[in-house]
Design a protein around this motif. Sequence first.
Motif, PDB file in Angstrom:
ATOM      1  N   MET A 164      -5.343  -5.652   1.261  1.00 43.92           N
ATOM      2  CA  MET A 164      -4.234  -6.424   2.055  1.00 43.92           C
ATOM      3  C   MET A 164      -4.200  -5.751   3.388  1.00 43.92           C
ATOM      4  SD  MET A 164      -1.276  -6.733  -0.607  1.00 43.92           S
ATOM      5  CE  MET A 164      -0.228  -7.581   0.731  1.00 43.92           C
ATOM      6  N   ALA A 165      -4.372  -4.491   3.478  1.00 41.72           N
ATOM      7  CA  ALA A 165      -4.036  -3.628   4.666  1.00 41.72           C
ATOM      8  C   ALA A 165      -4.599  -2.215   4.673  1.00 41.72           C
ATOM      9  CB  ALA A 165      -2.394  -3.731   4.757  1.00 41.72           C
ATOM     10  N   SER A 166      -4.259  -1.595   5.802  1.00 37.87           N
ATOM     11  CA  SER A 166      -4.490  -0.228   5.934  1.00 37.87           C
ATOM     12  C   SER A 166      -3.366   0.576   6.253  1.00 37.87           C
ATOM     13  CB  SER A 166      -5.692   0.056   7.176  1.00 37.87           C
ATOM     14  OG  SER A 166      -6.957  -0.459   6.817  1.00 37.87           O
ATOM     15  N   LEU A 167      -3.445   1.620   5.986  1.00 38.36           N
ATOM     16  CA  LEU A 167      -2.228   2.814   6.123  1.00 38.36           C
ATOM     17  C   LEU A 167      -2.811   3.834   7.026  1.00 38.36           C
ATOM     18  CD1 LEU A 167       0.699   3.615   6.055  1.00 38.36           C
ATOM     19  CD2 LEU A 167       0.191   4.535   3.654  1.00 38.36           C
ATOM     20  N   ILE A 168      -2.389   4.004   8.182  1.00 37.07           N
ATOM     21  CA  ILE A 168      -2.794   5.180   9.091  1.00 37.07           C
ATOM     22  C   ILE A 168      -1.439   6.068   8.809  1.00 37.07           C
ATOM     23  CG2 ILE A 168      -3.764   6.097  11.002  1.00 37.07           C
ATOM     24  CD1 ILE A 168      -5.613   4.181   9.577  1.00 37.07           C
ATOM     25  N   ASN A 205      -5.561   8.561   5.018  1.00 38.30           N
ATOM     26  CA  ASN A 205      -5.464   7.008   5.373  1.00 38.30           C
ATOM     27  C   ASN A 205      -6.120   6.517   4.125  1.00 38.30           C
ATOM     28  OD1 ASN A 205      -4.795   7.734   7.945  1.00 38.30           O
ATOM     29  ND2 ASN A 205      -6.712   7.682   9.041  1.00 38.30           N
ATOM     30  N   GLU A 206      -5.155   5.175   3.753  1.00 40.27           N
ATOM     31  CA  GLU A 206      -5.677   4.339   2.690  1.00 40.27           C
ATOM     32  C   GLU A 206      -5.798   3.017   3.247  1.00 40.27           C
ATOM     33  OE1 GLU A 206      -5.825   5.387  -0.238  1.00 40.27           O
ATOM     34  OE2 GLU A 206      -5.074   7.556   0.091  1.00 40.27           O
ATOM     35  N   THR A 207      -6.699   2.142   2.562  1.00 47.48           N
ATOM     36  CA  THR A 207      -7.182   1.027   2.811  1.00 47.48           C
ATOM     37  C   THR A 207      -7.255   0.067   1.378  1.00 47.48           C
ATOM     38  OG1 THR A 207      -8.255   1.199   4.929  1.00 47.48           O
ATOM     39  CG2 THR A 207      -8.941  -0.815   3.735  1.00 47.48           C
ATOM     40  N   ILE A 218       0.778  -1.240   0.067  1.00 43.53           N
ATOM     41  CA  ILE A 218      -0.096   0.101   0.087  1.00 43.53           C
ATOM     42  C   ILE A 218       0.990   1.139  -0.084  1.00 43.53           C
ATOM     43  CG2 ILE A 218      -0.194   0.421   2.384  1.00 43.53           C
ATOM     44  CD1 ILE A 218      -3.259   0.613   2.171  1.00 43.53           C
ATOM     45  N   HIS A 219       0.386   2.321  -0.382  1.00 41.68           N
ATOM     46  CA  HIS A 219       1.212   3.733  -0.217  1.00 41.68           C
ATOM     47  C   HIS A 219       0.076   4.781  -0.201  1.00 41.68           C
ATOM     48  CE1 HIS A 219       0.429   4.269  -4.683  1.00 41.68           C
ATOM     49  NE2 HIS A 219       0.596   5.459  -4.292  1.00 41.68           N
ATOM     50  N   GLY A 220       0.410   5.896   0.322  1.00 49.26           N
ATOM     51  CA  GLY A 220      -0.321   6.932   0.806  1.00 49.26           C
ATOM     52  C   GLY A 220       0.476   8.377   0.870  1.00 49.26           C
ATOM     53  N   LEU A 221      -0.418   9.401   0.640  1.00 56.60           N
ATOM     54  CA  LEU A 221       0.433  10.655   0.976  1.00 56.60           C
ATOM     55  C   LEU A 221       0.027  11.381   2.241  1.00 56.60           C
ATOM     56  CD1 LEU A 221       2.170  12.910  -0.603  1.00 56.60           C
ATOM     57  CD2 LEU A 221       0.065  13.834  -1.592  1.00 56.60           C
ATOM     58  N   LYS A 251       4.496  12.774  10.350  1.00 57.19           N
ATOM     59  CA  LYS A 251       5.872  12.284  10.879  1.00 57.19           C
ATOM     60  C   LYS A 251       5.839  10.732  11.326  1.00 57.19           C
ATOM     61  CE  LYS A 251       7.471  16.811  12.102  1.00 57.19           C
ATOM     62  NZ  LYS A 251       8.018  17.534  13.179  1.00 57.19           N
ATOM     63  N   SER A 252       4.723  10.109  11.099  1.00 56.56           N
ATOM     64  CA  SER A 252       4.674   8.591  11.435  1.00 56.56           C
ATOM     65  C   SER A 252       3.677   8.195  10.751  1.00 56.56           C
ATOM     66  CB  SER A 252       4.943   8.490  12.897  1.00 56.56           C
ATOM     67  OG  SER A 252       3.676   8.777  13.596  1.00 56.56           O
ATOM     68  N   SER A 253       3.751   6.577  10.624  1.00 59.73           N
ATOM     69  CA  SER A 253       2.535   5.987  10.141  1.00 59.73           C
ATOM     70  C   SER A 253       2.465   4.562  10.671  1.00 59.73           C
ATOM     71  CB  SER A 253       2.646   5.826   8.396  1.00 59.73           C
ATOM     72  OG  SER A 253       3.816   5.086   8.233  1.00 59.73           O
ATOM     73  N   THR A 254       1.577   4.159  10.272  1.00 54.49           N
ATOM     74  CA  THR A 254       1.159   2.590  10.755  1.00 54.49           C
ATOM     75  C   THR A 254       0.582   1.632   9.925  1.00 54.49           C
ATOM     76  OG1 THR A 254       0.762   3.333  13.171  1.00 54.49           O
ATOM     77  CG2 THR A 254       0.146   1.001  12.729  1.00 54.49           C
ATOM     78  N   LEU A 255       1.235   0.690   9.353  1.00 54.71           N
ATOM     79  CA  LEU A 255       0.651  -0.405   8.672  1.00 54.71           C
ATOM     80  C   LEU A 255      -0.225  -1.413   9.403  1.00 54.71           C
ATOM     81  CD1 LEU A 255       0.472  -1.511   5.643  1.00 54.71           C
ATOM     82  CD2 LEU A 255       2.144  -2.914   6.496  1.00 54.71           C
ATOM     83  N   ILE A 256      -1.447  -1.448   9.333  1.00 53.02           N
ATOM     84  CA  ILE A 256      -2.153  -2.718   9.981  1.00 53.02           C
ATOM     85  C   ILE A 256      -2.963  -3.545   8.835  1.00 53.02           C
ATOM     86  CG2 ILE A 256      -4.672  -2.801  11.138  1.00 53.02           C
ATOM     87  CD1 ILE A 256      -4.396   0.269  11.783  1.00 53.02           C
ATOM     88  N   LEU A 257      -2.469  -4.697   9.328  1.00 51.64           N
ATOM     89  CA  LEU A 257      -2.842  -6.056   8.909  1.00 51.64           C
ATOM     90  C   LEU A 257      -3.986  -6.425   9.864  1.00 51.64           C
ATOM     91  CD1 LEU A 257       0.306  -7.926   8.148  1.00 51.64           C
ATOM     92  CD2 LEU A 257      -1.027  -6.076   6.715  1.00 51.64           C
ATOM     93  N   PRO A 258      -5.242  -6.527   9.261  1.00 53.49           N
ATOM     94  CA  PRO A 258      -6.500  -6.441  10.253  1.00 53.49           C
ATOM     95  C   PRO A 258      -6.769  -8.037  10.740  1.00 53.49           C
ATOM     96  CG  PRO A 258      -7.131  -6.412   8.086  1.00 53.49           C
ATOM     97  CD  PRO A 258      -5.748  -5.985   8.169  1.00 53.49           C
ATOM     98  N   HIS A 259      -6.245  -9.139  10.084  1.00 53.04           N
ATOM     99  CA  HIS A 259      -6.405 -10.143  10.771  1.00 53.04           C
ATOM    100  C   HIS A 259      -5.240 -10.953  10.187  1.00 53.04           C
ATOM    101  CE1 HIS A 259     -10.603  -9.384  11.887  1.00 53.04           C
ATOM    102  NE2 HIS A 259     -10.607  -8.959  10.527  1.00 53.04           N
ATOM    103  N   ALA A 260      -4.077 -11.069  11.162  1.00 49.87           N
ATOM    104  CA  ALA A 260      -2.900 -11.650  10.501  1.00 49.87           C
ATOM    105  C   ALA A 260      -3.164 -13.057  10.646  1.00 49.87           C
ATOM    106  CB  ALA A 260      -1.824 -11.276  11.634  1.00 49.87           C
ATOM    107  N   THR A 261      -2.507 -13.597   9.621  1.00 52.87           N
ATOM    108  CA  THR A 261      -2.341 -15.240   9.441  1.00 52.87           C
ATOM    109  C   THR A 261      -0.895 -15.547   9.293  1.00 52.87           C
ATOM    110  OG1 THR A 261      -2.203 -15.314   6.871  1.00 52.87           O
ATOM    111  CG2 THR A 261      -4.567 -14.990   7.758  1.00 52.87           C
TER     112      THR A 261
END
Lengths: 112, 117
Positions: free
Chosen positions: A59-63, A54-56, A48-51, A69-79
């Motif tokens: 595969m994932a969400s990007l906050i 937030n993007e979804t 994923i990418h974003g400027l 100055k910071s971001s978090t990649l979220i995998l909602p239900h990790a396998t």
Amino acid sequence: DAKTTQPTSMDCAEGRAANLPCNHSTISGNEYVYWYRQIHSQGPQYIIHGLKNNETNEMASLIITEDRKSSTLILPHATLRDTAVYYCIVRFRDNYGQNFVFGPGTRLSVLP
Amino acid sequence: GAVVSQHPSRVICKSGTSVKIECRSLDFQATTMFWYRQFPKQSLMLMATSNEGSKATYEQGVEKDKFLINHASLTLSTLTVTSAHPEDSSFYICSARTQQGASEKLFFGSGTQLSVL
């Protein structure tokens, strides 16, 4: 391109959300935040990418924080198949033809 | 997403021989491709930038006469490791750049594990 800082490794229980942080305190207004991952012995995979917003995707969400100055990649239900090294990269929008610089990344282990 | 095909996935060769690795963009045209090398437990390191129809740009410390890059078409770039030696054993990965409006992405091949005996 701005430098990023990520934790060396993280664990996550299977089925839970995996939240991978990335610090990019020197990011400028025209730099995008990209996330890739690399499963052992394979080429990196775009996530994923974003400027600014937030993007979804599937595969994932990007906050991205408001100050960017910071971001978090979220995998909602990790396998178990999400076990990989995750790379956070910042890159100028108009840096056409230039390389994406990969740092050491975060080694995510999804545990059963 | 876009598909980048890389072959072979694994090659074992004797010291002194040459090895060619192919990288193809299957469903898009790529004017720029990148070649990386990755040693065990390390991150990707850029070797060279391959531009269609022109000479490749090599990173500092990468021998251009040893790692020959050809980007003869918009869908194919090749890396030839000439006179390979055991220290050239590594995981080689190619990538191709796509651009859609303001959105730019790199897509990667599956990599080639080179073992030089």
